[in-house]
Design a protein around this motif. Structure first.
Motif, PDB file in Angstrom:
ATOM      1  N   LEU A   1       6.029  -5.259  -5.527  1.00 32.78           N
ATOM      2  CA  LEU A   1       6.143  -6.017  -4.011  1.00 32.78           C
ATOM      3  C   LEU A   1       7.610  -6.631  -3.860  1.00 32.78           C
ATOM      4  O   LEU A   1       8.089  -6.548  -3.005  1.00 32.78           O
ATOM      5  N   PRO A   2       8.432  -7.267  -4.946  1.00 38.66           N
ATOM      6  CA  PRO A   2       9.338  -7.805  -4.519  1.00 38.66           C
ATOM      7  C   PRO A   2      10.486  -6.812  -4.379  1.00 38.66           C
ATOM      8  O   PRO A   2      11.580  -6.971  -3.689  1.00 38.66           O
ATOM      9  N   TYR A   3      10.371  -5.462  -4.665  1.00 37.61           N
ATOM     10  CA  TYR A   3      11.467  -4.401  -4.154  1.00 37.61           C
ATOM     11  C   TYR A   3      11.003  -3.828  -2.837  1.00 37.61           C
ATOM     12  O   TYR A   3      11.816  -2.926  -2.601  1.00 37.61           O
TER      13      TYR A   3
ATOM     14  N   LEU B   1      -4.499  -2.714  -4.646  1.00 35.53           N
ATOM     15  CA  LEU B   1      -4.501  -4.048  -5.304  1.00 35.53           C
ATOM     16  C   LEU B   1      -5.519  -5.197  -4.954  1.00 35.53           C
ATOM     17  O   LEU B   1      -6.033  -5.180  -3.780  1.00 35.53           O
ATOM     18  N   ALA B   2      -6.008  -5.886  -5.760  1.00 36.43           N
ATOM     19  CA  ALA B   2      -6.905  -6.902  -5.300  1.00 36.43           C
ATOM     20  C   ALA B   2      -6.778  -8.147  -6.143  1.00 36.43           C
ATOM     21  O   ALA B   2      -6.006  -8.108  -6.957  1.00 36.43           O
ATOM     22  N   PRO B   3      -7.224  -9.294  -5.612  1.00 36.24           N
ATOM     23  CA  PRO B   3      -7.826  -9.661  -4.432  1.00 36.24           C
ATOM     24  C   PRO B   3      -6.839  -9.877  -3.147  1.00 36.24           C
ATOM     25  O   PRO B   3      -5.782 -10.102  -3.093  1.00 36.24           O
ATOM     26  N   LEU B   4      -7.566  -9.532  -1.995  1.00 34.70           N
ATOM     27  CA  LEU B   4      -6.625  -9.497  -0.727  1.00 34.70           C
ATOM     28  C   LEU B   4      -5.931 -10.760  -0.615  1.00 34.70           C
ATOM     29  O   LEU B   4      -4.609 -10.698  -0.086  1.00 34.70           O
ATOM     30  N   GLY B   5      -6.885 -11.859  -0.887  1.00 37.07           N
ATOM     31  CA  GLY B   5      -5.792 -13.307  -0.630  1.00 37.07           C
ATOM     32  C   GLY B   5      -4.664 -13.497  -1.495  1.00 37.07           C
ATOM     33  O   GLY B   5      -3.655 -13.877  -0.720  1.00 37.07           O
ATOM     34  N   VAL B   6      -4.691 -12.967  -2.551  1.00 32.43           N
ATOM     35  CA  VAL B   6      -3.878 -13.361  -3.423  1.00 32.43           C
ATOM     36  C   VAL B   6      -2.371 -12.368  -3.011  1.00 32.43           C
ATOM     37  O   VAL B   6      -1.315 -12.813  -3.119  1.00 32.43           O
ATOM     38  N   VAL B   7      -2.973 -11.102  -2.641  1.00 32.55           N
ATOM     39  CA  VAL B   7      -1.760 -10.195  -2.087  1.00 32.55           C
ATOM     40  C   VAL B   7      -0.892 -10.820  -1.000  1.00 32.55           C
ATOM     41  O   VAL B   7       0.291 -10.806  -1.051  1.00 32.55           O
ATOM     42  N   LYS B   8      -1.963 -11.336  -0.153  1.00 34.55           N
ATOM     43  CA  LYS B   8      -1.276 -11.963   1.265  1.00 34.55           C
ATOM     44  C   LYS B   8      -0.371 -13.086   1.041  1.00 34.55           C
ATOM     45  O   LYS B   8       0.754 -13.127   1.462  1.00 34.55           O
ATOM     46  N   SER B   9      -1.065 -14.069   0.182  1.00 37.15           N
ATOM     47  CA  SER B   9       0.020 -15.168  -0.282  1.00 37.15           C
ATOM     48  C   SER B   9       1.359 -14.674  -1.063  1.00 37.15           C
ATOM     49  O   SER B   9       2.304 -15.423  -0.665  1.00 37.15           O
ATOM     50  N   LYS B  10       1.122 -13.705  -1.867  1.00 34.17           N
ATOM     51  CA  LYS B  10       2.380 -12.957  -2.589  1.00 34.17           C
ATOM     52  C   LYS B  10       3.296 -12.513  -1.465  1.00 34.17           C
ATOM     53  O   LYS B  10       4.554 -12.758  -1.332  1.00 34.17           O
TER      54      LYS B  10
ATOM     55  N   ASP C   1       3.551 -13.048   1.691  1.00 36.89           N
ATOM     56  CA  ASP C   1       4.059 -14.450   2.454  1.00 36.89           C
ATOM     57  C   ASP C   1       5.431 -14.903   1.985  1.00 36.89           C
ATOM     58  O   ASP C   1       6.302 -15.253   2.437  1.00 36.89           O
ATOM     59  N   GLU C   2       5.235 -15.180   0.806  1.00 36.64           N
ATOM     60  CA  GLU C   2       6.282 -15.811  -0.397  1.00 36.64           C
ATOM     61  C   GLU C   2       7.412 -14.996  -0.184  1.00 36.64           C
ATOM     62  O   GLU C   2       8.624 -15.507   0.129  1.00 36.64           O
ATOM     63  N   LEU C   3       7.199 -13.781  -0.220  1.00 33.82           N
ATOM     64  CA  LEU C   3       8.487 -12.799  -0.343  1.00 33.82           C
ATOM     65  C   LEU C   3       9.001 -12.701   0.857  1.00 33.82           C
ATOM     66  O   LEU C   3      10.413 -12.410   1.175  1.00 33.82           O
ATOM     67  N   LEU C   4       8.128 -12.431   2.086  1.00 31.50           N
ATOM     68  CA  LEU C   4       8.859 -12.453   3.248  1.00 31.50           C
ATOM     69  C   LEU C   4       9.701 -13.687   3.642  1.00 31.50           C
ATOM     70  O   LEU C   4      10.639 -13.503   4.440  1.00 31.50           O
ATOM     71  N   LYS C   5       9.213 -14.891   3.377  1.00 27.56           N
ATOM     72  CA  LYS C   5       9.907 -16.145   3.560  1.00 27.56           C
ATOM     73  C   LYS C   5      11.482 -15.655   3.080  1.00 27.56           C
ATOM     74  O   LYS C   5      12.465 -16.187   3.686  1.00 27.56           O
ATOM     75  N   VAL C   6      11.416 -15.334   2.100  1.00 26.27           N
ATOM     76  CA  VAL C   6      13.024 -15.121   1.401  1.00 26.27           C
ATOM     77  C   VAL C   6      13.381 -14.058   1.771  1.00 26.27           C
ATOM     78  O   VAL C   6      14.798 -14.279   2.223  1.00 26.27           O
ATOM     79  N   LYS C   7      12.998 -13.045   2.244  1.00 28.41           N
ATOM     80  CA  LYS C   7      13.561 -11.855   2.799  1.00 28.41           C
ATOM     81  C   LYS C   7      13.926 -12.079   4.074  1.00 28.41           C
ATOM     82  O   LYS C   7      14.943 -11.388   4.430  1.00 28.41           O
ATOM     83  N   MET C   8      13.279 -12.768   4.767  1.00 20.41           N
ATOM     84  CA  MET C   8      13.603 -12.935   6.492  1.00 20.41           C
ATOM     85  C   MET C   8      15.038 -13.456   6.464  1.00 20.41           C
ATOM     86  O   MET C   8      15.633 -12.977   7.292  1.00 20.41           O
ATOM     87  N   VAL C   9      15.666 -14.322   5.565  1.00 16.66           N
ATOM     88  CA  VAL C   9      16.859 -14.906   5.692  1.00 16.66           C
ATOM     89  C   VAL C   9      17.741 -13.696   5.526  1.00 16.66           C
ATOM     90  O   VAL C   9      18.771 -13.295   6.176  1.00 16.66           O
TER      91      VAL C   9
END
Ligand SMILES: Nc1ncnc2c1ncn2[C@@H]1O[C@H](COP(=O)(O)OP(=O)(O)OP(=O)(O)O)[C@@H](O)[C@H]1O
Ligand SMILES: [Mg+2]
Length: 417
Positions: free
Chosen positions: A307-309, A392-401, A403-411
């Motif tokens: 995901l980070p890429y 990938l599972a579970p969905l909740g884990v994927v979603k929070s990951k 969100d975390e990346l989006l916050k950084v990349k948004m900038v």
């Protein structure tokens, strides 16, 4: 003034917090350790493949194929080999350079070639040249500087599936067109499995298989040595016992039914240490480790790797898919629904949504990366639109990951990628 002292207090108390890590980053996967226990034979084999560069420089272009599962030390070994080999070669008067390209990040032939140029610091104009032109330019410059290159293409399986077999031939047969040229480019291809190579023609495949270096999963006693080495570098003496290290090695070791991944073992140690730290204790207990083990599973590791890429809009697309899947509770969702949610997410972030065709490209690329599964014919449903799901599972884990990346990349990327 009160405010300033408050801030100072916050920072001071955070700085004074006890910690059991003396150098936490030494447990990170990208940290290059000072030595690599149990990879001596693999280093020897790599050396024997590239030794002719020193003996008869430029006679042929050498290629090694490294294959091994997650966390078996492929990346670390290639990097350390590159570092040491170039130094030894230079001492012998040969200008050998090592470059390491991650094909997760640089997925097209163009990006890979440009990354090699960049790492070699060659003055080649960036704009307006075709791949072939850049490559020819590079070969000329490398010639004029009397340079030899070992280029590692890491995560090569992604390159094969995303860039396609023509791109692979372009690299593997770089010198076919110039039989008289001094062969200055050499390659290490790193892949998780041999199956992706079957996409290539039999000659190329068998050529690569001849110089194969296999990285087997680690057994528990090997992992113990690796953990011991890294723990000594990263954690204060006495904060983690040998029994704890042995326990982690037993959970992860291939001979005890684990995945045999040093990456997983180190991640468990890191998370266990962080948990202890948060609790304000100076000792890692078995409970900390047990908790960490439940967090570190193969799919969680894959999440952190892939995901980070992804770009900002690829992540938004993926988030839309995850939300759609969560809402529907069904195994697959329609791309139409995903598009609607994607538009809403763009609005929420205040970014311009990408066009329909671009969105489709993201979906294709996510599928090629193995994140999405798609199906055009789902039984009992009307219409011809594509149905997608995530692997990938579970969905909740994927979603929070995400969100975390989006916050950084948004900038950095929100507006232009
Ligand atoms: N023999 C070893 N000694 C010390 N550390 C090791 C050893 N093997 C692996 N490691 C460490 O384990 C982690 C994972 O290793 P590495 O990234 O090289 O694995 P990999 O085979 O490239 O995995 P992946 O396929 O997931 O990329 C890194 O922190 C690396 O330094
Ligand atoms: Mg790797």
């Amino acid at each position: 003034m009160k405010l300033l002292s408050d801030i100072r207090n916050i920072i001071e108390s955070e700085l004074n917090k006890i910690t059991l890590f003396k150098s936490k980053e030494k447990l990170y996967p990208e940290y290059l350790p000072s030595s690599l226990p149990h990879r001596e034979n693999e280093l020897k084999t790599l050396t024997s493949i590239f030794k002719p560069i020193l003996l008869t420089p430029g006679a042929i272009s050498h290629k090694a194929l490294v294959i091994g599962g997650i966390g078996t030390g492929k990346t670390a070994t290639a990097r350390i080999f590159g570092k040491e080999f170039t130094q030894i070669a230079r001492k012998r008067g040969l200008n050998v350079n090592y470059v390491h390209v991650n094909c997760h990040r640089d997925r097209t032939l163009f990006e890979v070639v440009n990354e090699v140029v960049k790492q070699l610091r060659l003055p080649i104009p960036q704009r307006g040249l075709s791949v072939r032109e850049v490559l020819n330019y590079m070969l000329e410059l490398v010639d004029s500087e009397n340079m030899y290159v070992i280029a590692t293409l890491d995560e090569f399986d992604y390159f094969i599936s995303v860039a396609g077999s023509d791109a692979v031939y372009f690299l593997v047969r770089v010198y076919d067109e110039f039989p008289d040229k001094v062969k200055r480019l050499n390659f290490i291809f790193i892949s998780k499995s041999a199956t992706s190579l079957s996409m290539l023609d039999p000659t190329t495949e068998s050529y690569l298989m001849k110089n194969l270096v296999m990285f087997n999963p680690y057994s528990s006693y090997e992992l113990y040595d690796i953990l011991k080495l890294r723990a000594d570098e990263a954690i204060f003496e006495g904060a983690v016992s040998d029994d704890i290290l042995q326990y982690i090695s037993d959970v992860v070791g291939i001979d005890k039914g684990g995945p045999g991944s040093a990456r997983a073992a180190l991640e468990i140690l890191l998370i266990a240490g962080e948990t202890a730290e948060r609790e304000g204790v100076m000792n890692i207990s078995l409970d900390h480790v047990r908790k960490a083990c439940s967090i570190v599973e193969p799919s969680a590791v894959m999440l952190n790797d892939t995901l980070p890429y992804l770009s900002f809009h690829e992540l938004l697309t993926l988030k839309a898919i995850v939300i759609a899947l969560m809402k529907s509770g069904e195994p697959y969702v329609n791309t139409g629904v995903v598009e609607e949610i994607y538009h809403r997410l763009c609005e929420e972030c205040g970014v311009e949504p990408r066009k329909h065709t671009k969105l489709y490209e993201y979906i294709v690329s996510l599928r090629k990366l193995g994140i999405l599964i798609s199906s055009t014919a789902v039984k009992g449903r009307k219409g011809r639109s594509t149905y997608i799901s995530i692997s990938l599972a579970p969905l909740g884990v994927v979603k929070s990951k995400i969100d975390e990346l989006l916050k950084v990349k948004m900038v950095y990327e929100g507006s232009d990628s």
